[in-house]
Enzyme design. Structure first.
Site, PDB file in Angstrom:
ATOM      1  N   ASP A  40       6.777  -3.996   4.801  1.00 26.84           N
ATOM      2  CA  ASP A  40       7.407  -4.056   3.481  1.00 26.84           C
ATOM      3  C   ASP A  40       7.181  -5.414   2.818  1.00 26.84           C
ATOM      4  O   ASP A  40       7.132  -6.444   3.495  1.00 26.84           O
ATOM      5  CB  ASP A  40       8.912  -3.796   3.622  1.00 26.84           C
ATOM      6  N   ASN A  52       6.646   7.655  -1.479  1.00 30.81           N
ATOM      7  CA  ASN A  52       5.770   6.720  -2.195  1.00 30.81           C
ATOM      8  C   ASN A  52       4.853   7.412  -3.202  1.00 30.81           C
ATOM      9  O   ASN A  52       4.299   6.759  -4.098  1.00 30.81           O
ATOM     10  CB  ASN A  52       4.921   5.911  -1.214  1.00 30.81           C
TER      11      ASN A  52
END
Length: 266
Positions: free
Chosen positions: A45, A93
């Site tokens: 991340d 996503n």
């Protein structure tokens, strides 16, 4: 305030001390070889936020994130960590901008093709598994992923699991659907269904559960990653963006893991 002052000092001035500390940590970790984890999982991340800090587009962060993953693979090999699982792209996503999703898909295709050609993959015997709903991927990406899996299927020294179009809940649902199909086909009875049987129906059957889950980027959540497999994993959340994740950060986590006493509910 101190951090801002220190951050302005050229990094090269810290390098001798950094290298010394890194060597010290590496030897400490290696000396406890019986406590080196077999399986590390990483939520990669912070790529986009890192790029934003540099006034760069998102693809810039993802590109440097992919290069950081190559470094981490080498760190794992040096330490004898046999399995690495990384969260590269979730089912959620796909909701990002069309431009970013297309850029990521192109990057995935490129990297899967590079894995097929990478001499290190064949020299060290690295098997590649792609976890997720591959049918959601563009055909060119899916074909590149499947080729990487096919070419490395014979290897077993090290395992690289790449979660793409992946969701932990989706994995469990897909496993249950396959179990139901086999029960209806008479291949299984419902009495046979238990935790061990379910593991055989996950995206990578009978994969060892991660000893460690690392999340970079400063967020403290799991984000639908390996929900079935991480029931007793040790969790580490680090406040650095993934492209900035250093070998020292990695070694510190392994060292802390070695100090923990894992009871598995006992």
């Amino acid at each position: 305030m101190l951090y801002r002052i220190v951050s302005k000092i050229p990094h090269v001035l810290f390098k001798p001390a950094y290298d010394l500390y890194e060597s010290y940590l590496f030897e400490k970790v290696k000396s406890q070889h019986e406590k080196i984890p077999k399986h590390v999982a990483i939520i990669m991340d912070g790529n986009r936020r890192w790029a934003r800090l540099l006034d760069k587009p998102p693809w810039y962060g993802h590109l440097f994130g992919s290069r950081k993953l190559e470094e981490i693979l080498e760190w794992c090999r040096e330490l004898g960590i046999r399995t690495l699982t990384v969260y590269a792209f979730s089912t959620e996503n796909f909701k990002r901008s069309k431009e970013e999703v297309e850029m990521l898909m192109n990057l995935f295709e490129k990297k899967f093709k590079e894995l097929v050609q990478d001499e290190r993959v064949h020299k060290y015997g690295i098997r590649v598994n792609v976890l997720g709903r591959k049918e959601m991927l563009p055909e060119n990406v899916r074909e590149a992923a499947e080729e990487a899996e096919k070419v490395t299927r014979k290897y077993n020294n090290y395992i690289l699991n790449i979660a793409v179009a992946y969701g932990g809940r989706s994995e469990i649902v897909d496993a249950i659907k396959r179990i139901v199909e086999d029960v209806q086909a008479g291949k299984l009875s419902k009495e046979e269904i238990n935790e061990e049987l379910l593991k055989r129906y996950l995206y990578v059957p009978n994969m060892f559960d991660p000893d460690i889950v690392i999340r970079t980027g400063g967020e403290i959540r799991i984000s639908n990653f390996l929900l079935y497999q991480i029931a007793y994993s040790e969790l580490f959340f680090v406040d650095v963006y993934f492209p900035e994740f250093r070998k020292i950060d990695f070694l510190r986590i392994i060292r802390e893991y070695q100090k923990r006493h894992r009871r598995f509910g006992k």
